[in-house]
Structures are given as structure tokens and as C-alpha cells.
Scaffold this motif. Structure first.
Motif, PDB file in Angstrom:
ATOM      1  N   GLY A 146     -49.740  -9.629  -2.955  1.00 19.92           N
ATOM      2  CA  GLY A 146     -49.476  -9.879  -4.364  1.00 19.92           C
ATOM      3  C   GLY A 146     -48.734  -8.807  -5.116  1.00 19.92           C
ATOM      4  N   GLU A 147     -48.200  -7.811  -4.430  1.00 20.00           N
ATOM      5  CA  GLU A 147     -47.438  -6.761  -5.113  1.00 20.00           C
ATOM      6  C   GLU A 147     -46.221  -7.370  -5.799  1.00 20.00           C
ATOM      7  OE1 GLU A 147     -46.801  -2.555  -5.970  1.00 20.00           O
ATOM      8  OE2 GLU A 147     -48.428  -3.508  -4.851  1.00 20.00           O
ATOM      9  N   ARG A 148     -46.016  -7.033  -7.047  1.00 20.72           N
ATOM     10  CA  ARG A 148     -44.875  -7.577  -7.805  1.00 20.72           C
ATOM     11  C   ARG A 148     -43.563  -6.957  -7.332  1.00 20.72           C
ATOM     12  NH1 ARG A 148     -45.356  -9.756 -12.896  1.00 20.72           N
ATOM     13  NH2 ARG A 148     -43.590  -8.465 -13.573  1.00 20.72           N
ATOM     14  N   LEU A 149     -42.516  -7.758  -7.338  1.00 22.39           N
ATOM     15  CA  LEU A 149     -41.210  -7.292  -6.891  1.00 22.39           C
ATOM     16  C   LEU A 149     -40.683  -6.157  -7.760  1.00 22.39           C
ATOM     17  CD1 LEU A 149     -38.908  -7.774  -4.872  1.00 22.39           C
ATOM     18  CD2 LEU A 149     -37.991  -9.500  -6.432  1.00 22.39           C
ATOM     19  N   ASP A 150     -41.091  -6.129  -9.032  1.00 21.56           N
ATOM     20  CA  ASP A 150     -40.576  -5.106  -9.944  1.00 21.56           C
ATOM     21  C   ASP A 150     -41.492  -3.890 -10.073  1.00 21.56           C
ATOM     22  OD1 ASP A 150     -42.627  -6.310 -11.293  1.00 21.56           O
ATOM     23  OD2 ASP A 150     -41.487  -6.780 -13.107  1.00 21.56           O
ATOM     24  N   SER A 151     -42.548  -3.812  -9.251  1.00 19.61           N
ATOM     25  CA  SER A 151     -43.370  -2.601  -9.298  1.00 19.61           C
ATOM     26  C   SER A 151     -42.534  -1.437  -8.771  1.00 19.61           C
ATOM     27  CB  SER A 151     -44.640  -2.777  -8.459  1.00 19.61           C
ATOM     28  OG  SER A 151     -44.354  -2.662  -7.080  1.00 19.61           O
ATOM     29  N   PRO A 152     -42.758  -0.221  -9.244  1.00 18.85           N
ATOM     30  CA  PRO A 152     -41.913   0.911  -8.830  1.00 18.85           C
ATOM     31  C   PRO A 152     -41.862   1.107  -7.324  1.00 18.85           C
ATOM     32  CG  PRO A 152     -43.202   1.522 -10.745  1.00 18.85           C
ATOM     33  CD  PRO A 152     -43.703   0.172 -10.317  1.00 18.85           C
ATOM     34  N   ARG A 153     -43.004   1.019  -6.648  1.00 20.84           N
ATOM     35  CA  ARG A 153     -42.981   1.268  -5.207  1.00 20.84           C
ATOM     36  C   ARG A 153     -42.308   0.128  -4.452  1.00 20.84           C
ATOM     37  NH1 ARG A 153     -49.426   1.375  -5.341  1.00 20.84           N
ATOM     38  NH2 ARG A 153     -49.931  -0.851  -5.269  1.00 20.84           N
ATOM     39  N   MET A 154     -42.481  -1.116  -4.922  1.00 17.31           N
ATOM     40  CA  MET A 154     -41.816  -2.235  -4.264  1.00 17.31           C
ATOM     41  C   MET A 154     -40.318  -2.199  -4.543  1.00 17.31           C
ATOM     42  SD  MET A 154     -42.257  -4.810  -2.253  1.00 17.31           S
ATOM     43  CE  MET A 154     -43.751  -5.790  -2.297  1.00 17.31           C
ATOM     44  N   ALA A 155     -39.951  -1.886  -5.758  1.00 19.00           N
ATOM     45  CA  ALA A 155     -38.521  -1.794  -6.085  1.00 19.00           C
ATOM     46  C   ALA A 155     -37.843  -0.720  -5.245  1.00 19.00           C
ATOM     47  CB  ALA A 155     -38.348  -1.496  -7.577  1.00 19.00           C
ATOM     48  N   ALA A 156     -38.514   0.420  -5.061  1.00 19.06           N
ATOM     49  CA  ALA A 156     -37.947   1.493  -4.239  1.00 19.06           C
ATOM     50  C   ALA A 156     -37.812   1.053  -2.788  1.00 19.06           C
ATOM     51  CB  ALA A 156     -38.825   2.740  -4.337  1.00 19.06           C
ATOM     52  N   ALA A 157     -38.805   0.316  -2.284  1.00 19.78           N
ATOM     53  CA  ALA A 157     -38.769  -0.140  -0.897  1.00 19.78           C
ATOM     54  C   ALA A 157     -37.660  -1.168  -0.679  1.00 19.78           C
ATOM     55  CB  ALA A 157     -40.118  -0.736  -0.509  1.00 19.78           C
ATOM     56  N   ILE A 158     -37.506  -2.105  -1.591  1.00 20.68           N
ATOM     57  CA  ILE A 158     -36.447  -3.117  -1.464  1.00 20.68           C
ATOM     58  C   ILE A 158     -35.075  -2.450  -1.548  1.00 20.68           C
ATOM     59  CG2 ILE A 158     -35.405  -5.163  -2.495  1.00 20.68           C
ATOM     60  CD1 ILE A 158     -38.028  -5.754  -1.102  1.00 20.68           C
ATOM     61  N   ALA A 159     -34.948  -1.473  -2.447  1.00 22.95           N
ATOM     62  CA  ALA A 159     -33.675  -0.750  -2.555  1.00 22.95           C
ATOM     63  C   ALA A 159     -33.361  -0.022  -1.248  1.00 22.95           C
ATOM     64  CB  ALA A 159     -33.733   0.233  -3.719  1.00 22.95           C
ATOM     65  N   TYR A 160     -34.391   0.551  -0.635  1.00 26.81           N
ATOM     66  CA  TYR A 160     -34.184   1.218   0.655  1.00 26.81           C
ATOM     67  C   TYR A 160     -33.698   0.222   1.703  1.00 26.81           C
ATOM     68  CZ  TYR A 160     -35.400   3.047   5.251  1.00 26.81           C
ATOM     69  OH  TYR A 160     -35.360   3.398   6.571  1.00 26.81           O
ATOM     70  N   LEU A 161     -34.325  -0.944   1.781  1.00 23.83           N
ATOM     71  CA  LEU A 161     -33.926  -1.940   2.776  1.00 23.83           C
ATOM     72  C   LEU A 161     -32.508  -2.433   2.530  1.00 23.83           C
ATOM     73  CD1 LEU A 161     -37.232  -4.020   3.140  1.00 23.83           C
ATOM     74  CD2 LEU A 161     -36.275  -2.356   4.749  1.00 23.83           C
ATOM     75  N   ARG A 162     -32.143  -2.631   1.278  1.00 26.76           N
ATOM     76  CA  ARG A 162     -30.763  -3.048   0.979  1.00 26.76           C
ATOM     77  C   ARG A 162     -29.776  -1.979   1.453  1.00 26.76           C
ATOM     78  NH1 ARG A 162     -30.227  -7.532  -2.146  1.00 26.76           N
ATOM     79  NH2 ARG A 162     -31.926  -8.159  -3.551  1.00 26.76           N
ATOM     80  N   LYS A 163     -30.118  -0.744   1.221  1.00 27.75           N
ATOM     81  CA  LYS A 163     -29.242   0.363   1.605  1.00 27.75           C
ATOM     82  C   LYS A 163     -29.084   0.453   3.119  1.00 27.75           C
ATOM     83  CE  LYS A 163     -28.931   5.411   0.992  1.00 27.75           C
ATOM     84  NZ  LYS A 163     -29.239   5.834   2.371  1.00 27.75           N
ATOM     85  N   GLU A 164     -30.121   0.095   3.860  1.00 31.27           N
ATOM     86  CA  GLU A 164     -30.118   0.215   5.315  1.00 31.27           C
ATOM     87  C   GLU A 164     -29.411  -0.936   6.013  1.00 31.27           C
ATOM     88  OE1 GLU A 164     -31.414   2.773   7.470  1.00 31.27           O
ATOM     89  OE2 GLU A 164     -31.130   3.750   5.542  1.00 31.27           O
ATOM     90  N   GLN A 165     -29.061  -1.993   5.292  1.00 33.58           N
ATOM     91  CA  GLN A 165     -28.418  -3.143   5.951  1.00 33.58           C
ATOM     92  C   GLN A 165     -27.064  -2.741   6.511  1.00 33.58           C
ATOM     93  OE1 GLN A 165     -27.810  -6.663   3.495  1.00 33.58           O
ATOM     94  NE2 GLN A 165     -28.001  -8.009   5.282  1.00 33.58           N
ATOM     95  N   GLU A 166     -26.796  -3.165   7.743  1.00 35.44           N
ATOM     96  CA  GLU A 166     -25.535  -2.857   8.404  1.00 35.44           C
ATOM     97  C   GLU A 166     -24.410  -3.700   7.791  1.00 35.44           C
ATOM     98  OE1 GLU A 166     -25.254  -0.513  10.830  1.00 35.44           O
ATOM     99  OE2 GLU A 166     -27.400  -0.078  10.699  1.00 35.44           O
TER     100      GLU A 166
END
Length: 645
Positions: free
Chosen positions: A465-485
């Protein structure tokens, strides 16, 4: 052959496949509720096991060595005549030297055809001079190679303050546990007690060799600096103050003993366990000393002995196997399958580490323990990947006691790295310059955040249930976007490779609520469809871990990689696509008589370019998971996956 789309009941074959696979997987479950399957590496671990016995001067175990010898001869390549790091892999000079040495120690005649072919292949590759650091150490321990070619790592390293650039806490857990007992061995420079005095002089060419590093991005400034430091340390060797030197050795021994981990062994991985035994031996611990005896037994526990062959595993994977098999059984559904998954979760619950602050706490003091380890016991080294998978299975099964889930989440959140991602065992273990150490020619000294582990943590948080806009989730999603080839995939650190990483991240993005038309999701879906094999399955070679990181290297379809691709596509809303239908067709058509799937190809990543794994459980539970999910989605009113994995 009829396909799913041409049958009167297109799900009949899938139903049958699910039932047969779930029944077979049930049959492999242990009486106490857990699953554990063989975990096979390359020839180096069984070869090192043979050498360890002879190093210690133990009585020759003729029957066991004969079985290991048959294993080594069978895995010798018919193409390049040496040994590779995975099934049908290219020649590897270090693996070949170890396998050759073990066979010679067992009693194989150097004039035998298979030995001659292996020796010629070693010469062609530059001779025994070309082997990596750990093989050079292995040779030096038998006086079969000089200590002068081994980079100097003084035991005084363990006494350095944490702010010092080279510090054990800045290395990965596996490097730490392997290196500390090795510091003692390299300081003492013992020689094996093997009475036969067998050497491998015939493998040397006596020609200069340009040794290569497997570090992904070596920096010449650091390389030159560390090489210069190594020369200084070699000059200083033997000149350290005697009291300081002894204190360093005593500290190393105490460090190992504190983390000895009972019969599961130091770090619960073979190299560290074997090094701990040799460390105790060189320090004069008798065979019946409790620490040495239990360390020695931990090595024996890794043996897999069949009727004709035997080999030594690098470690065991019961928590990982059990958690993933539980997910597959929950996906298969039905009262019996769910009951078996619940029994597995009951077995997993007491294995949560709740009272030991492991090495991870040096970087994250104040975070309460709460993770699970990969092995039966490894309390100092739980990992984020296992923890996330166990938590998701417990949540999915709606366990009554939420404490394990809450503590698992708390620990996971506490180990999120600065860049938003997660490493496997530690937070912020990204001191890249250390991979330029001469000692680190394997390029795997660190445990930085990776897309696959980070995706598992995101999946867990989102499922809970972690919200997509929570700081830790937002940071994690940003990391995954950055890592995409660029082409749309993600690099998979712990599974081979881009298929594994892309499956992991697509599941995470789906769980987090990103839509199918999100650019990152759409690009990944397009990439997975583009690399599908003509037969409908998916495959990827371990060579996709090449230093140039050019991407996916095609390979014959495998059951586990096909399952990963299918799970990733279905997470992205592609359950009705032709690609998914063809992939499920492939799995159904390739299910074996016992209800499971076979697979000789290695699809596990230990250390990229250095060490790979064949998880014997992967083709057993992942295909079941995929075909069961396909059936469940096709029979539902929605194509939305309900869980994080």
C-alpha cells in the motif's frame, strides 16, 4: 501441434500443465514445509574442495574423489577442451587450471588425452601465469606458484579506521568474509601438507602475460595508484611491528569466529568457509577444536553426492527456493496447494533475523534487524531480495501474525540507499574505486544498488500500500527509470540478465500503479517482444554480462527465462497478446513427463563475468508460476495482476 488458440478449450492444456507441475512441486517439498534444490556453479568449487582436502592432508576419500572426478571430466568442454563458467560457456583459464589440478590430484595421468587437451588449451590462453588472483593464491598454497604474483593485502587492514579509503566495511559482504581469513593465509604463506607434492609446472609457459581485470569501468588513476601501493606493501612485508602484526592476525581470527555461523559456515558461502578452515589450520588450531571442527563440517554440508557423480555447491538456497515455490503454489491455487504454501511460510517465519545486528548496521546504525537470509542460517548477512519475496508471500497468504511483515518492511526501508535503490546486503556500498585494487581483478568487490533488487523492494512496498508519491517510493521509481537501458530493458545483477531485470522491474512498476502506456513500461514490453525466440520461448546467454554491456545475447529458450518474460509481460497488461500466448505454448509443449521442466543452461548470476549459477529449482517453480498466472488472468474479468510479483 495444437496451440492454445486452436484448441476447443484453449485453457485445458494450461490447466493440465498447472495441475501436473503443482503436484510435482508438492512432491519435492520437505516434511517440515520447506523446499531446497541443488545450486550448481562451475567446476571451480568441486575442484577447490578436492584441493582443500589435500591441503589439509586429510585421508584420501577415494570413492568421493572418484565421483567428483567423473563430474569434472563430464563438464569438460568438447569444443575448447577446457572448462567454462557455465553450461556451454567459453574457455576460462582459471577454472581450467583448477579443474586440471584437482584431476591430477585425484590421480588422472597428465598424459591422458583429456588432460593433454586441457593443458594445450591453458598454454594457448597464456599458461597458468594468466589466472586470476584467487587462483594464484590457490597455486601458491601448494607451492605450485609464487606468492610474489599475489597482490599484498596485509592483515593490518582490519585495524584501519572506517574513514580510511580501503576498509572492510566498504566491501561487499561476500568480499569481507572471503578476505578476512585470507589476510591471515597471505601473511603466513603456508604450504599444503599434501604428502604427494603434486605440482602443475607443466601448465606454465614462462612467457610474460598481460593480466586483465573484470572490473566494469577501471580508472587508470586508481589502478596506477593501487599498483604503486602494492609495490610499497611488498617492500614493507615482514617489516611491520611484531606486536601490531600479531594483534591484526588475532583480530582477523576473532572476526571470523564471531561470524562462524555454526554448521552453515562463515558467510554461508564456500570460499569464505574453506578459507576459515585453512586459517584455523595455519594458526595451529587442532582438528577437534570446536571452531575449526564446525567450520570444516560446514564445508561437508555443501556436498551433493549422487550415484555416479558428486560436486560441491557454492552455498545452499532454501529460503529463496521456499519463498519462490510458495508464490508459485499460491498462484496455482486450490486448497492443497495453498496449504503447502502456508506450511512453507510457517517454516520461513522463525528464520527471520530479529536479534542480530549484522555488518549492515555499520552503515545503518539504529535500524532494527528484520530480514531473511538466503541460506538456512546467515544471521550476520540477511538480504533485501529474500526479505522482500518472503514478505510479499506472507502478505499474499494473509498470515494472521503481521509482525514478520512489519519488521521486514522496517528493515528494508532502513537500508534504502541514497540514490533511491537497494543493494542486496548493504546500503550505499558503492565505493567504485575499490574495484581497481589489484586484489579485486574479479570486479565484484562491491554491492551497489541494482535494478532487480530495487524492483523487488518496490514491489513489496507497493503491494503493502505504499503511495507512489511517498518520498521513498518516488526516489525508488526515479532510480529505476534512470537505470533503464536505451533499448528498454533493465540489467539483472542476480539473474541472467536483461530478461531477469526487465521482468523484475515491470512487476514493480505494475505494483506501483504505473499504466501500460507509461513510456518506461511500453519500451520494456516492446523490447521483450522483440527478443522472443522463433519457437515462442525466451533465452539469454551469460555472455550478456560482457564488459561492454552491449545488451542481450540470444540463446536457446529456457523454462525459467521464458517464465520471467511472461510474468513481466503479463504484469504490463499483455495477457491477451500473441507473444504471451506463444510463450505459454512453449512452456506447455516443453513440460517434461515428471510435470516439471528441465534446464541445463545457467540463468543465475553470482558475479558478472566471473561466477554463474544453475538454480535447479528455477525451471520447477517459475514456469508453474507463469502458466498459473496466465490461466488466472484469462479466467478473470480483469487482466490486472493483483500482487507485486
Amino acid at each position: 501441434m495444437a496451440t492454445l488458440s486452436t484448441m476447443t478449450d484453449p485453457l485445458a492444456a494450461v490447466d493440465a500443465a498447472v495441475d501436473r507441475a503443482a503436484s510435482a512441486l508438492s512432491g519435492a517439498q520437505r516434511a517440515d514445509g520447506h523446499w531446497v534444490f541443488e545450486l550448481e556453479a562451475d567446476c571451480t568449487i568441486p575442484a577447490e574442495y578436492v584441493l582443500l582436502r589435500h591441503y589439509l592432508g586429510e585421508p584420501v576419500a577415494e570413492e568421493l574423489e572418484a565421483k567428483i572426478g567423473r563430474y569434472l571430466r563430464r563438464t569438460q568442454s568438447a569444443e575448447h577442451h577446457g572448462w567454462g563458467l557455465f553450461h556451454k560457456g567459453a574457455f576460462d583459464v582459471s577454472a581450467t587450471v583448477k579443474a586440471y589440478y584437482a584431476l591430477k590430484m585425484i590421480g588422472d595421468d597428465p598424459a591422458a588425452p583429456h588432460m593433454v587437451r586441457a593443458r594445450e588449451a591453458v598454454h594457448k590462453a597464456g599458461g597458468a601465469e594468466a589466472v586470476n588472483v584467487f587462483t594464484r593464491i590457490q597455486l601458491a598454497l601448494f607451492d605450485a606458484g609464487p606468492w610474489s604474483v599475489v597482490p599484498t593485502m596485509p592483515p593490518e587492514l582490519i585495524l584501519l579506521p572506517r574513514w580510511f579509503p580501503i576498509h572492510l566495511s566498504k566491501m561487499s559482504y561476500w568480499a569481507r568474509t572471503v578476505v578476512v581469513p585470507l589476510l591471515v593465509l597471505c601473511a603466513k604463506k603456508p604450504v599444503a601438507r599434501n604428502a604427494k607434492g603434486i605440482k602443475v609446472d607443466e601448465l606454465y609457459t614462462r612467457r610474460p602475460i598481460d593480466r586483465k581485470t573484470q572490473a566494469a569501468d577501471p580508472k587508470w588513476v586508481w589502478t596506477k595508484s593501487f599498483n604503486a601501493l602494492d609495490k610499497v606493501l611488498k617492500v614493507a612485508e615482514g617489516r611491520w611491528p611484531r606486536t601490531l602484526h600479531q594483534r591484526a592476525i588475532d583480530t582477523c581470527a576473532a572476526w571470523v569466529t564471531e561470524r562462524l555461523n555454526g554448521e552453515d559456515g562463515l558467510g554461508a558461502i564456500y570460499p569464505a568457509m574453506a578459507n576459515s578452515v585453512m586459517m584455523y589450520d595455519v594458526l595451529g588450531y587442532p582438528e577437534d577444536h570446536p571452531a575449526r571442527a564446525i567450520a570444516r563440517q560446514s564445508v561437508e554440508n555443501l556436498l551433493v553426492i549422487h550415484d555416479d557423480e558428486a560436486y560441491c555447491q557454492p552455498c545452499v538456497s532454501p529460503v529463496w527456493d521456499t519463498a519462490l515455490a510458495a508464490h508459485a503454489m499460491l498462484e496455482a491455487g486450490g486448497a492443497d496447494n495453498v496449504a503447502r504454501a502456508e506450511a512453507a511460510l510457517d517454516w520461513l517465519k522463525p528464520r527471520q533475523v530479529l536479534d542480530v545486528e549484522g555488518d549492515w548496521a555499520e552503515e545503518r546504525p539504529g535500524v532494527r534487524p528484520g530480514g531473511w537470509a538466503f541460506q538456512y542460517n546467515n544471521a550476520h548477512y540477511p538480504d533485501l531480495d529474500d526479505t522482500a519475496v518472503v514478505v510479499m508471500a506472507m502478505d499474499r497468504a494473509q498470515v494472521a501474525d503481521r509482525m514478520p511483515i512489519d519488521r521486514g518492511v522496517e528493515w528494508t526501508v532502513g537500508l534504502q540507499s541514497r540514490n533511491g535503490g537497494w543493494g542486496a546486503f548493504d546500503a550505499d556500498n558503492d565505493y567504485d574505486y575499490l574495484n581497481n585494487l589489484p586484489f579485486a581483478d574479479h570486479g565484484a568487490l562491491l554491492d551497489p544498488p541494482t535494478a532487480d533488487v530495487s524492483a523487488r523492494c518496490v514491489s513489496m512496498l507497493a503491494q503493502l500500500g505504499e503511495r507512489l508519491d511517498s518520498p521513498r517510493m518516488a526516489a525508488a521509481i526515479a532510480y529505476l527509470r534512470k537505470e533503464q537501458e536505451p533499448e528498454g530493458s533493465w540489467f539483472g545483477r542476480w539473474g541472467v540478465n536483461y530478461i531477469y531485470g526487465t521482468w523484475s522491474v515491470l512487476c514493480a512498476l505494475n505494483a506501483a500503479g504505473l499504466p501500460a502506456d507509461d513510456p518506461a513500461v511500453a519500451r520494456a514490453v516492446g523490447w521483450l517482444k522483440a527478443i522472443q525466440n522463433p519457437d515462442g520461448g525466451w533465452g539469454e546467454d551469460c555472455d550478456s554480462y560482457a564488459l561492454d554491456r552491449k545488451g542481450h545475447v540470444p540463446a536457446p529458450s529456457t523454462a525459467s527465462q521464458t517464465a520471467w518474460a511472461l510474468l513481466g509481460l503479463m504484469a504490463a497488461g499483455e495477457a491477451d497478446s500473441e507473444a504471451v500466448e506463444r510463450g505459454v505454448d512453449w512452456l506447455v509443449a516443453n513440460q517434461e513427463a515428471d510435470g516439471l521442466w528441465g534446464q541445463e543452461y545457467y540463468t543465475g548470476g553470482g558475479f558478472p563475468r566471473v561466477f554463474y549459477l544453475r538454480y535447479h529449482g528455477y525451471p520447477k517453480y517459475f514456469p508453474l508460476w507463469a502458466v498459473a498466472r496466465y490461466r488466472n488472468l484469462k479466467r478473470s474479468n480483469t487482466r490486472q495482476v493483483a500482487f507485486g510479483m
